[in-house]
Design a protein around this motif. Sequence first.
Motif: not given
Length: 351
Positions: A173-198
């Motif tokens: 799982l690769v992250f850059d400086e943006r981290g989770l952004g604003n924490g919202r899913l597309l299209p309100a945020g940059p997340l393709r899926q909700p964060p989850e316990v790995l």
Amino acid sequence: MSPSPRRPTLADRLQAQWLSGGALSAALLPLSWLYGALLALRRLAYLFGLKRVETLPVPVIVVGNWIVGGAGKTPTTLALLELLRARGLRAGVVSRGYGREGDSVRLVSRAATAREVGDEPLLIHLRGRVPVAVGRDRIAAARALLAAHPELDLLVSDDGLQHWRLPRRLSLLVFDERGLGNGRLLPAGPLRQPPEVLADDHLVIYNAPQPSTALPGFVAERRLTGAVPLAGWWGGERVTLDALLALRNRPGLLAVAGIARPQRFFDMLAAQGLQCDALALPDHADFATLPWSADAAGVVLTEKDAVKLPPERVGALPVWVVALDFSPGAAFEAALDAQLQRLFPSRWIND
């Protein structure tokens, strides 16, 4: 070194709000809720057997991310391939081949063009020196690749974290400086899926100076390793640091980057002492028309751009390809070895 200023587009405004939130992001929240509901239904379909994860005869490692845009999947994939090769494992790569013409399965060859197979798969084939297959259906691509190369020990999926039909034994799982952004899913945020316990079969890599989320992981080191003339790059010549440093005092250089985050490339060139004008292009720019003026004195560009630019296209213009070295570090290598020993318990993994 900064690109020429331009008026921000709606896409620029939205991406800015993907980092911090704002009125435009808030207005798109209902669509994000719908997107999240569809993701949840899809997951339930797999949970209850309405959809199924396919099987493949070799383990699959998926390199992906939760956030859209260039977080560093391709450099991570190339670094992973080198580590696997050093451990005596023969890997092939499957990819959708973003931006190419058509969706059918195709084996990548040196004679292929980026238009036919995608710029990143072609770069992985040339730079990673591994068999690659592209296709919207990654299962079909994987089976085609294994049929053509039955000697492969494992497959690496360049992207595909959300392609749940694809079996995976390990996920990077690769992250850059943006981290989770604003924490919202597309299209309100940059997340393709909700964060989850790995689970334990995940490793997190930060393509950033420091971790950008609360997830424990490994901070990679990235640096420019050198340059080589475009014709030499296509001929398989190695980049050298001397060739890069020799460009420090060359007048009139233009730095060109058609990648997700071009400013990062421009900043790295500046850190090496190169004085260039900067030309930022859209990610996956096809170079159907050369983007520089006829009186350009010289051009430096990325490997992702070089795969779309055969030397005969540039004529007598001096063009250099600058390569990036991406190192996940010794701690990541140790964690990877532990995972490989799990995947190949009867095989000796070299120290």
